[in-house]
Scaffold this motif. Sequence first.
Motif, PDB file in Angstrom:
ATOM      1  N   PHE A  80       0.838  -1.191   0.000  1.00 18.48           N
ATOM      2  CA  PHE A  80       0.000   0.000   0.000  1.00 18.48           C
ATOM      3  C   PHE A  80       0.880   1.251   0.000  1.00 18.48           C
ATOM      4  CE2 PHE A  80      -3.015  -3.143   1.429  1.00 18.48           C
ATOM      5  CZ  PHE A  80      -4.220  -2.735   0.854  1.00 18.48           C
ATOM      6  N   THR A  81       0.302   2.375  -0.388  1.00 21.43           N
ATOM      7  CA  THR A  81       1.025   3.646  -0.443  1.00 21.43           C
ATOM      8  C   THR A  81       0.320   4.681   0.412  1.00 21.43           C
ATOM      9  OG1 THR A  81      -0.224   4.560  -2.307  1.00 21.43           O
ATOM     10  CG2 THR A  81       1.632   3.110  -2.843  1.00 21.43           C
ATOM     11  N   ALA A  82       0.933   5.864   0.519  1.00 20.07           N
ATOM     12  CA  ALA A  82       0.320   6.968   1.270  1.00 20.07           C
ATOM     13  C   ALA A  82      -1.036   7.350   0.679  1.00 20.07           C
ATOM     14  CB  ALA A  82       1.255   8.172   1.272  1.00 20.07           C
ATOM     15  N   ARG A  83      -1.213   7.163  -0.628  1.00 19.99           N
ATOM     16  CA  ARG A  83      -2.505   7.474  -1.253  1.00 19.99           C
ATOM     17  C   ARG A  83      -3.593   6.517  -0.790  1.00 19.99           C
ATOM     18  NH1 ARG A  83      -3.402  10.226  -6.061  1.00 19.99           N
ATOM     19  NH2 ARG A  83      -1.713  11.621  -6.676  1.00 19.99           N
ATOM     20  N   ASP A  84      -3.213   5.266  -0.487  1.00 22.91           N
ATOM     21  CA  ASP A  84      -4.200   4.260  -0.084  1.00 22.91           C
ATOM     22  C   ASP A  84      -4.616   4.389   1.372  1.00 22.91           C
ATOM     23  OD1 ASP A  84      -3.862   3.019  -2.615  1.00 22.91           O
ATOM     24  OD2 ASP A  84      -2.085   1.985  -1.872  1.00 22.91           O
ATOM     25  N   ILE A  85      -3.710   4.911   2.198  1.00 22.91           N
ATOM     26  CA  ILE A  85      -3.901   4.902   3.653  1.00 22.91           C
ATOM     27  C   ILE A  85      -4.202   6.318   4.134  1.00 22.91           C
ATOM     28  CG2 ILE A  85      -2.859   4.275   5.858  1.00 22.91           C
ATOM     29  CD1 ILE A  85      -0.764   2.682   4.132  1.00 22.91           C
TER      30      ILE A  85
END
Length: 791
Positions: free
Chosen positions: A570-575
């Motif tokens: 996951f990335t910062a965009r997902d979380i």
Amino acid sequence: MQEKADLFNEKERFVKGLIKVVIFHNEQNLYSVLKVRVQETNEQLEEKEITVTGYFPLLHEDETYTFFGTLSNHPKFGWQFQTEHFRKELPQTKEGVIQYLSSDLFKGIGKKTAEAIVEKLGESAISKILQNPAILDNIPKVNKEKATQLAEALIEHQGIEQIMISLNQFGFGPQLAMKIYQAYQEETLNVIQKNPYQLVHDVEGIGFVRADELGQQLGISGSHSERIKAACSYTIEQMCLQEGHVFLTVEQLLLKTKALLNQSKQEAISETSISTEIIAMAEEKRLIIEDNRAYLPTLFYAEQKLTVNILRVLQQTEYLDLFPESEFLLSLGKLEERTNVQYAPSQKEAIQKALMSPMLLLTGGPGTGKTTVIKGIVELYADLHGCSLDHNDYKKEEPFPILLVAPTGRAAKRMSEATGLPAVTIHRLLKWNGANGFEHDEDQPISGKLLIVDEVSMVDIWIANQLFRALPEGMQVICVGDEDQLPSVGPGQVLRDLLASDVVPTVRLTDIYRQAEGSSIIELAHEIKKGQLPANISSPTSDRSFIQCNGAQMGGVVEKVIKNALGKGFTARDIQVLAPMYRGAAGIDQLNGLLQTIFNPATQGKREMKFGDVTYRNGDKVLQLVNQPESNVFNGDIGEVVSIFYAKENTEKEDMIVISFDGNEVTYTKRDFNQFTHAFCCSIHKSQGSEFPIVVLPIVKGYYRMLRRNLIYTAITRSKQFLILCGEKEALEWGISNQDSSNRQTSLTMKLQGSNELKNEEEDELQKELPFSIHDANIGMENLTPYDFME
């Protein structure tokens, strides 16, 4: 160093010198950077030139000024003199005054005219003219036109320095003083001395208490009419903006104003005195009083005009029985076959009502199929009306029949992805251009046949009025939203009031479809909606979990969850981490600092820039805090830092940060860095209208004052795939049991129900700003569960 002149205060630090070059000047806030050749100073300077910074009008090169302030050593730019106030050094001899007045600064004043002025007024001619421009009337060689031009030019070049000095003496810092000057120009001191309380209305950043201190200095205090009126205005404005009210009762206004006035040590103000001024304000149209309700004029007319325009839409009768039921059912059956979707009875009812009514309210919680219904309405509308949903089938000037809008860019993007049609923000649809207001209104309505508005719970009374006044005759309107979410940030509760009025056709979706797909997040949301917390809240499920911890432990728990999520791809965009408050160990500010070190740590070669206590890096996730319509960026938009430029690298000689908002790149110079902040963790209010694959939600007792059922419900419903609750079960139970006690005072429902008594008043409304969130997360990793993040 030369002995400083007697006119300088022994304790005040100054630099007197000739401006060699204006390095930078911002026309909006007047922030300037100058290079000055030092002639005299009481600072210990080794160099003969120094950089001077401050808030100035455009100062003239090769002229002498004295700057008062403090010397500081900038880590990057070296020694700078930060100015608090300044003055232009006037010539002290008759010859100097003649030369100055006959310079290019004063058109139409030649040497002979300047000599005549100095002959009559002496070497103090400039200060005499500034104090009394009419003194020029007594000079034979100066006609009325020249006298006016000279006085205006002197005020422009000299008056501001006197104003800034006076404002400094009143206790205003340079930035606030410049804001005041920009509001009133050369009339600044006249306005302040006549009515210092006018600052409350006209200058952002000055509240009643600050104006009241100034009023006392000027002898305007006690039961002075303007003091009481300013307190009334400030009270109702703050209550409406902070609490979301559209009105206060006259008694509320009276008592809260009395409390504000009597905070100071001045004489107690009676309710009779306040009542007298409230009546006077109503006569002056500064307040609208209706049936013991006190309104700000902008809110009164926004609510009233919205009522009129909703009724205008509802009075359209051409949609009733437009299509026989058999034709509707045939088209619906073909749609179900084509899309392989089986609509439930309540969804069929919603689609049919929408197509057969001039206006419809569609409401329901998460997982009840609102998006499915919107898709069905769009598809069936096109089938029944024989219109294409392909934009390529329409000529450039031909309007597309279906308009999809939402309050935020992220909500609009979700709408577009669900329907396959373009969707925009309400502001974009109405073509908002900031100070000039909206391009579309009743005189220039929008074009189209069907308007669908999503996330209506977020729409305040101002923007709702702007939208409905721009609707053309014959347009059908569908308003979609969840009445249990947080209300709008701005005044009003439009969706709740429309539902309560019972004058608009309504369909409430109650059956939960996503729950059948195994979503325990949806189940949890609906339990919370009822004021209940599932008994198994501590037991993990496939898509949610609860981690017990206290506020002091929150940072470590969040760090572990995030690192494991990143390890799974996951990335910062997902979380998205959401929190109710900014301060504290588990607050937004503290968590953002922690999350930056996890998501985007400092590495060799990665550019970064410090602003106050915050460091920004390339790749940081950031949140816009103010509206910037000229750049198509709004309060609440989420972007990413894509470039950082240092002052020495560009012609503007300024530090710059470039932020991309879904491909829209906006450049910020350092003085504008306060317009954004980190968004690794953001407030629940700012997350409205958005969905994220993973939501991490801290809930601790330290949030006590903010915890409300609708706040927790809104946060939980932002999660699309995985929800990770962190904190104290007691705090969660308390928040869910605590209904929102701040019942907003509005009269839209009453006005809709008593509509035949309304008159369409013609008044101007002020345009107001709205916070938005424009960004979307990447969906994926369907086979993971929250437990994968906590190994």
